[in-house]
Scaffold this motif. Structure first.
Motif, PDB file in Angstrom:
ATOM      1  N   SER A 149       9.870  13.399  -0.693  1.00  0.00           N
ATOM      2  CA  SER A 149       8.428  13.662  -0.681  1.00  0.00           C
ATOM      3  C   SER A 149       7.676  12.628   0.150  1.00  0.00           C
ATOM      4  O   SER A 149       6.562  12.886   0.614  1.00  0.00           O
ATOM      5  CB  SER A 149       7.879  13.674  -2.111  1.00  0.00           C
ATOM      6  N   GLU A 150       8.297  11.462   0.379  1.00  0.00           N
ATOM      7  CA  GLU A 150       7.683  10.416   1.203  1.00  0.00           C
ATOM      8  C   GLU A 150       8.066  10.542   2.675  1.00  0.00           C
ATOM      9  O   GLU A 150       7.625   9.753   3.513  1.00  0.00           O
ATOM     10  CB  GLU A 150       8.097   9.030   0.686  1.00  0.00           C
ATOM     11  N   GLY A 151       8.915  11.517   2.989  1.00  0.00           N
ATOM     12  CA  GLY A 151       9.273  11.764   4.381  1.00  0.00           C
ATOM     13  C   GLY A 151      10.472  11.007   4.892  1.00  0.00           C
ATOM     14  O   GLY A 151      10.702  10.945   6.105  1.00  0.00           O
ATOM     15  N   SER A 187       0.819  -1.224   0.000  1.00  0.00           N
ATOM     16  CA  SER A 187       0.000   0.000   0.000  1.00  0.00           C
ATOM     17  C   SER A 187       0.848   1.268   0.000  1.00  0.00           C
ATOM     18  O   SER A 187       0.294   2.374   0.001  1.00  0.00           O
ATOM     19  CB  SER A 187      -0.907   0.005   1.231  1.00  0.00           C
ATOM     20  N   LYS A 188       2.182   1.131  -0.006  1.00  0.00           N
ATOM     21  CA  LYS A 188       3.059   2.291   0.106  1.00  0.00           C
ATOM     22  C   LYS A 188       3.814   2.562  -1.192  1.00  0.00           C
ATOM     23  O   LYS A 188       4.067   1.654  -1.984  1.00  0.00           O
ATOM     24  CB  LYS A 188       4.058   2.080   1.250  1.00  0.00           C
ATOM     25  N   LYS A 189       4.191   3.812  -1.383  1.00  0.00           N
ATOM     26  CA  LYS A 189       4.917   4.200  -2.586  1.00  0.00           C
ATOM     27  C   LYS A 189       6.405   3.895  -2.430  1.00  0.00           C
ATOM     28  O   LYS A 189       6.984   4.110  -1.368  1.00  0.00           O
ATOM     29  CB  LYS A 189       4.728   5.688  -2.874  1.00  0.00           C
ATOM     30  N   ILE A 190       7.007   3.404  -3.488  1.00  0.00           N
ATOM     31  CA  ILE A 190       8.453   3.171  -3.490  1.00  0.00           C
ATOM     32  C   ILE A 190       9.160   4.522  -3.431  1.00  0.00           C
ATOM     33  O   ILE A 190       8.889   5.412  -4.236  1.00  0.00           O
ATOM     34  CB  ILE A 190       8.878   2.416  -4.768  1.00  0.00           C
ATOM     35  N   ASP A 191      10.052   4.682  -2.481  1.00  0.00           N
ATOM     36  CA  ASP A 191      10.824   5.923  -2.329  1.00  0.00           C
ATOM     37  C   ASP A 191      12.207   5.690  -2.932  1.00  0.00           C
ATOM     38  O   ASP A 191      13.166   5.352  -2.236  1.00  0.00           O
ATOM     39  CB  ASP A 191      10.929   6.296  -0.849  1.00  0.00           C
ATOM     40  N   ALA A 192      12.318   5.869  -4.242  1.00  0.00           N
ATOM     41  CA  ALA A 192      13.534   5.501  -4.971  1.00  0.00           C
ATOM     42  C   ALA A 192      14.799   6.196  -4.464  1.00  0.00           C
ATOM     43  O   ALA A 192      15.814   5.526  -4.231  1.00  0.00           O
ATOM     44  CB  ALA A 192      13.347   5.760  -6.460  1.00  0.00           C
TER      45      ALA A 192
END
Length: 288
Positions: free
Chosen positions: A218-220, A121-126
């Motif tokens: 942007s994902e913190g 459910s989470k975005k990959i923080d490349a």
């Protein structure tokens, strides 16, 4: 508890419904008169609802594991980095690869590389994941400008500076998708992670630790970024492909937000061999 505080609490609770801020204020007043043992009891009673709130989006069917279990520790680490899992960070927190693999199956984590995973459910923080796998990388150039609030243009890719001696071909063999392109006049590696803008890996002169700071993606999540002074020096190099407008805006904003630090910028520019170029901009902008 003082008689005065008792009366205040009695009056507040009986007169009307309290807002959240008012309740917090009352709790703070109550805490000040509790002894150490009583405060410990309060903390113990709040643990479960607190962690349920913090970890709820990572749980399966809202089932919280025991607080003293490895599974609980795993979830705490997952929440710390917003669902992005790095094996080395888990290992540092005392969670072995055996438990990582076990809980990855239970929580249906997606494998990004052999060392990184992410909750479904989470975005990959490349940028975060890449830096944790390749610790010498530093976000720089136009990408650093945006993170440092030296320009408003949102970059369509993230530029990462790598040490000159780093073999980018080895990275190419260890990532999902990559290709080669020219950036600032030199052969650079373009790395793609799913659902992310590409990373551009470019070789760079040595970047001292004093020229690096920590910012958030942007994902913190925390990432290493070149300082304002080093970033401006980088985009002023002769081979830089930074837009002229970006250079002007970055220098102007630097002087607006860092009064009295012009000499520091000039010192770094001199060290990086771009002082004459910086002085040309300063003269045209009447900033020095």
């Amino acid at each position: 508890m003082s008689t005065e505080l008792v009366e205040i609490l009695k009056k507040e609770f009986e007169s009307r419904p309290l807002s959240k801020d008012e309740k917090i204020s009352i709790i703070n007043k109550m805490i000040t008169i509790l002894d150490d043992n009583q405060i410990s009891q309060v903390i113990e009673s709040l643990k479960k609802p607190f962690f349920n709130s913090q970890l709820n989006e990572y749980l399966i069917d809202s089932q919280m594991p025991e607080i003293d279990s490895k599974e609980f520790d795993f979830l705490v680490q997952a929440a710390k980095y917003h669902g992005n899992i790095v094996r080395s960070l888990m290992n540092e927190a005392g969670i072995s690869n055996y438990y990582i693999d076990r809980f990855s199956k239970k929580y249906h984590l997606k494998t990004i590389t052999n060392k990184t995973l992410v909750f479904p459910s989470k975005k990959i923080d490349a940028p975060f994941l890449f830096q944790k796998q390749y610790s010498k990388s530093v976000i720089s150039h136009e990408s650093a400008l945006y993170l440092l609030d030296l320009c408003d243009v949102i970059p369509k890719r993230t530029v990462m500076s790598m040490p000159k001696g780093y073999k980018l071909s080895q990275i190419s063999d260890n990532v999902l998708q990559s290709s080669w392109e020219l950036y600032n006049g030199q052969k650079s590696l373009l790395v793609r992670y799913p659902e992310n803008d590409p990373l551009v890996l470019t070789r760079s002169d040595p970047i001292e630790e004093s020229q690096i700071l920590i910012k958030e993606t942007s994902e913190g999540n925390p990432v290493r970024v070149t300082t304002s002074e080093r970033t401006i020096a980088d985009i002023l190099r002769p081979n830089s492909c930074a837009e002229e407008e970006s250079k002007v805006e970055a220098i102007r904003r630097y002087y607006d937000s860092n009064p009295g630090k012009g000499q520091r910028l000039r010192r770094i520019a001199h060290k990086e061999g771009v002082l004459s170029e910086l002085d040309r901009y300063l003269w045209s902008l009447r900033l020095d």
